[in-house]
Scaffold this motif. Structure first.
Motif, PDB file in Angstrom:
ATOM      1  N   ALA A 484       0.831  -1.204   0.000  1.00 37.21           N
ATOM      2  CA  ALA A 484       0.000   0.000   0.000  1.00 37.21           C
ATOM      3  C   ALA A 484       0.866   1.255   0.000  1.00 37.21           C
ATOM      4  N   ILE A 485       1.961   1.238   0.759  1.00 35.46           N
ATOM      5  CA  ILE A 485       2.866   2.391   0.775  1.00 35.46           C
ATOM      6  C   ILE A 485       3.521   2.572  -0.589  1.00 35.46           C
ATOM      7  N   VAL A 486       3.904   1.479  -1.239  1.00 38.92           N
ATOM      8  CA  VAL A 486       4.492   1.566  -2.583  1.00 38.92           C
ATOM      9  C   VAL A 486       3.511   2.218  -3.554  1.00 38.92           C
ATOM     10  N   LEU A 487       2.262   1.761  -3.548  1.00 37.62           N
ATOM     11  CA  LEU A 487       1.261   2.349  -4.447  1.00 37.62           C
ATOM     12  C   LEU A 487       1.053   3.829  -4.150  1.00 37.62           C
ATOM     13  N   THR A 488       1.014   4.178  -2.876  1.00 35.86           N
ATOM     14  CA  THR A 488       0.766   5.570  -2.493  1.00 35.86           C
ATOM     15  C   THR A 488       1.940   6.461  -2.887  1.00 35.86           C
ATOM     16  N   THR A 489       3.150   5.991  -2.681  1.00 36.07           N
ATOM     17  CA  THR A 489       4.307   6.800  -3.089  1.00 36.07           C
ATOM     18  C   THR A 489       4.375   6.929  -4.604  1.00 36.07           C
ATOM     19  N   ASP A 490       3.969   5.898  -5.328  1.00 34.53           N
ATOM     20  CA  ASP A 490       3.920   6.012  -6.794  1.00 34.53           C
ATOM     21  C   ASP A 490       2.954   7.118  -7.222  1.00 34.53           C
ATOM     22  N   THR A 491       1.803   7.179  -6.551  1.00 32.27           N
ATOM     23  CA  THR A 491       0.827   8.224  -6.865  1.00 32.27           C
ATOM     24  C   THR A 491       1.390   9.607  -6.544  1.00 32.27           C
ATOM     25  N   ILE A 492       2.077   9.714  -5.414  1.00 33.56           N
ATOM     26  CA  ILE A 492       2.675  11.001  -5.019  1.00 33.56           C
ATOM     27  C   ILE A 492       3.708  11.444  -6.060  1.00 33.56           C
ATOM     28  N   ILE A 493       4.542  10.528  -6.504  1.00 31.96           N
ATOM     29  CA  ILE A 493       5.564  10.878  -7.497  1.00 31.96           C
ATOM     30  C   ILE A 493       4.909  11.311  -8.804  1.00 31.96           C
ATOM     31  N   SER A 494       3.845  10.617  -9.207  1.00 34.62           N
ATOM     32  CA  SER A 494       3.144  11.003 -10.432  1.00 34.62           C
ATOM     33  C   SER A 494       2.539  12.399 -10.312  1.00 34.62           C
ATOM     34  N   ARG A 495       1.899  12.668  -9.171  1.00 33.43           N
ATOM     35  CA  ARG A 495       1.331  14.000  -8.957  1.00 33.43           C
ATOM     36  C   ARG A 495       2.440  15.055  -8.858  1.00 33.43           C
ATOM     37  N   GLY A 496       3.538  14.655  -8.223  1.00 32.39           N
ATOM     38  CA  GLY A 496       4.647  15.595  -8.079  1.00 32.39           C
ATOM     39  C   GLY A 496       5.234  16.001  -9.411  1.00 32.39           C
TER      40      GLY A 496
END
Length: 714
Positions: A484-496
């Motif tokens: 879940a943390i991996v998926l969430t950080t992937d989303t953050i990087i995409s938004r970033g």
């Protein structure tokens, strides 16, 4: 100073429901298990010592205890049944009038016809009967609960020492107190130890919450150690018979198991699943046994309810298999290591489907096994045994190659928020009870987002701020919450990348992210992630268009993991007293990729201590005639101490899991799974020259001395 004295009649008058079992099973006849009513306060009949009868609410603990001593209960003494062998005998006392033979469920797994056919062709059949002793969990911090009802908002809050706050909210709100989920908040603060004991919804949680609403006062309840012995769910408690069919070369053909499993006086939250769905599918172990059949009779007795305890079914399965393999080797006069090697699943067979419903994705059991035997100098053991004999001691070496399956909720959620104070908050659905989540999750988040770990906070255990969560159990935390943390950080990087592109006036496709910094490809222009997040927050606060970096994702946990490894123990026995000393212990574990090896080793060492405790010291005992608990304090229940254990060597052999992006396998329960058979196999090896071929846990000095004496007489 006494505000209320409440009983089961008051519960019934208020329409309070019973404590539900959260996970049912179905018998071999296709019918659901029998689930009797479990009132939070006894109604008409108590079924075990510790079954709560009355609840006293007072201004101080001292007043409450004085009032409790003034409560008079008019008991009619009934016959008791405390062991599964007694519970199932004809004419045994019944706990529930409508449940014949005290039988909750008659359950099975595997192909009975194929298993029976294999036994008919076997060149040799090894048999064993054994007891897996009942244990009390004894976490460092006893259970506690505080409840408060806010009449202005109609909301109820329960603070509780729980591994599964969301399960407590679900079961207590929907089934016991009928409180809508949005009106009920459950908070699990920092919890000092769990081991499975704190997974369940307990009567005290419901009673405290109900009473707080009834008397319109916050109420606190804290268990003392004596209460814990008679109210915390206990573990294990199996009686099993097992048979292993082999051909003339020592290859395993089939395994047949019959187990009687004790549920105690009621069904705890996950109780009936532990000796069935979490036990029988692990009977294949690491071996290529073509056919397996297991029958489990799940029974009620006049004892504290039984549920998950560190390992939850897997220690019981591994103990049975590894004891049986040693027995087969002894009877066939084949070296124990060689017999295991002949039957281990090779890495070329991965993924490997077992006949009891599990598919192993990865593992190289022979590699780990050979490393273990080499590192502990298995070949040189004869010299160590001879040296012990000169000192008047019997020395033995034992090993167990365990495999377990992680478990738990099939989804997990993580949320990451960039706070106004410059910190990053990671909201997780698991609950740390000393496993080091706060370290591992910080390490994982820091690595993926390039943020200093000192700037990251882990938030857990509050159903108001964390809407869903699978809790902690089944060694699931890192591989589920980690995903879940991996998926969430992937989303953050995409938004970033999108936000950084807008800030730097570049296309998002031209933005790269590394070491916590978003940069335009081929230039030195960029912005670090914390500055970018703060800028976006400021834009949003000013009413501008902003891209928030905050994100939340839910991971689907499609596959469990299969930690495995080899435990080796060496023991010495004093033949005059029966005292057993564990003098060497080593573990060689495949837990996949180790995110934090120090935490893994610490978890394994703690598990070995608990498993050694079961093997040599611990047993929850009841008087067969009266049902009274005989081991209700540390005067009578022996936990292992530091002096009872040697240095525990742990080596990690990393064979990555193929079914999750981190390559990790669960580690939290592994130590407790492999240690009981390793210690007992070592003990039987030490006593083989005295004619002792079987001993049940716990192998106390008295038990060992008696076994040696009887063997000499025989």
């Amino acid at each position: 100073g006494v505000l209320a004295v409440l009983t089961g009649a008051d519960l019934a008058a208020d329409g309070v429901g019973g404590i539900p079992c959260g996970w049912g099973i179905t018998g071999k006849d296709g019918l659901p298990m029998k689930e009797p009513a479990h009132p939070a306060l006894a109604q008409g009949k108590v079924r075990h010592v510790g079954d709560p009868v009355a609840f006293v609410v007072a201004e101080t603990p001292a007043l409450a205890k004085q009032a409790a001593e003034a409560v008079v209960v008019d008991y009619d003494t009934l016959p008791a049944v405390v062991g599964v062998l007694d519970a199932i005998r004809p004419g045994a006392p019944l706990l529930f009038d409508d449940i014949p033979e005290n039988l909750c469920c008659d359950w099975e797994l595997g192909d009975r016809a194929a298993t029976d056919a294999a036994f008919e062709t076997a060149a040799h059949v090894a048999r064993i009967s054994l007891v897996n002793n009942r244990l009390a969990g004894n976490p460092m911090e006893p259970r506690a609960a505080i409840a408060e009802f806010d009449r202005a908002t109609g909301r109820t809050t329960l603070w509780t020492t729980s591994q599964f706050p969301h399960v407590v909210r679900l079961l207590m709100g929907n089934f016991v107190l009928k409180i809508p989920q949005h009106k009920l908040r459950v908070v699990a603060p920092d919890v000092g130890g769990g081991f499975g004991v704190k997974q369940f919804h307990y009567a005290e949680e419901a009673v405290v919450t109900w009473a707080a609403r009834r008397v319109n006062r916050p109420i606190k309840w804290v268990s003392d150690r004596s209460e814990g012995f008679v109210s915390d769910a206990q573990g294990r408690d199996h009686v099993s018979e097992a048979e292993l069919a082999l051909d003339e070369t020592g290859k395993f053909l089939a395994l047949r198991v019959r187990t009687l499993a004790n549920m105690g006086g009621y069904l705890s939250t996950f109780g009936p699943n532990i000796p069935t769905n979490l036990y029988a599918p692990l009977l294949a172990g690491v071996y290529t046994t073509p056919a397996i059949y297991c029958e489990v009779k799940v029974l009620f007795t006049n004892t504290v309810p039984v549920d998950a305890y560190r390992g939850a079914g897997r220690p019981e399965a591994n103990y049975l298999v590894e004891r049986l393999v040693d027995a087969a080797a002894r009877e066939l006069k084949i070296d124990r290591a060689e017999l295991r090697r002949r039957n281990m699943v090779p890495p070329s067979a991965m993924p490997h489907a077992t006949p009891v419903g599990k598919t192993y994705d990865s593992g190289d059991f022979r590699k780990v096994f050979d490393i273990a035997l080499d590192k502990v100098d298995y070949a040189g053991f004869a010299g160590r045994r001879a040296d012990a004999a000169k000192r008047g001691k019997r020395r033995g070496i034992g090993f167990a190659y365990y495999l377990e399956a992680t478990g738990g909720d099939p989804t997990e959620r993580a949320e990451i928020r960039f706070s106004d104070d410059g910190f990053v908050d990671v909201y997780v659905g698991t609950q740390s009870t000393g496993q080091g989540h706060e370290t591992a999750y910080v390490q994982l988040t820091a690595t993926r987002l390039g943020i200093d770990g000192e700037k990251i906070r882990i938030r857990q255990g509050d159903t108001d701020t964390i809407p869903v969560g699978g809790g902690t159990g089944g060694a699931r935390s890192l591989y589920s919450e980690g995903q879940a943390i991996v998926l969430t950080t992937d989303t953050i990087i995409s938004r970033g990348k999108q936000a950084a592109g807008e800030m730097l006036e570049a296309s998002a496709a031209d933005i790269t992210f590394a070491a916590g910094r978003f940069s335009i490809v081929g230039t030195d222009r960029g912005v670090d992630i914390l500055t970018l997040a703060a800028t976006q927050r400021q834009k949003a606060a000013a009413g501008g268009q902003a891209t928030t970096l905050d994100a939340a994702e839910v991971a689907n946990i499609d596959f469990h993991t299969f930690p495995n490894g080899c435990h080796l123990a060496e023991v010495e026995v004093d033949p005059e007293t029966g005292v057993v000393s564990v003098v060497r212990y080593a573990v060689f574990d495949d837990v996949g990729k180790a995110v934090n090896p120090m935490i893994v080793r610490g978890q394994v060492q703690g598990g070995v201590a608990q498993g050694t405790g079961q093997a040599l010291f611990e047993r929850t005992a009841y008087d067969a005639a009266s049902g009274q608990l005989l081991s209700g304090s540390f005067m009578d229940y022996a936990l292992p101490r530091a002096g009872d254990l040697p240095e525990i060597y742990v080596e990690l052999v990393e064979i990555p899991c193929t079914t999750n992006p981190l390559g990790v396998k669960g580690a939290g329960e592994a130590g407790a799974v492999g240690s009981p058979p390793a210690v007992i196999n070592a003990l039987l090896d030490a006593l083989g020259g005295d004619g002792v071929t079987h001993i049940d846990m716990p192998a106390t000095p008295e038990t060992v001395w008696k076994a040696m004496t009887l063997a000499r007489v025989a």
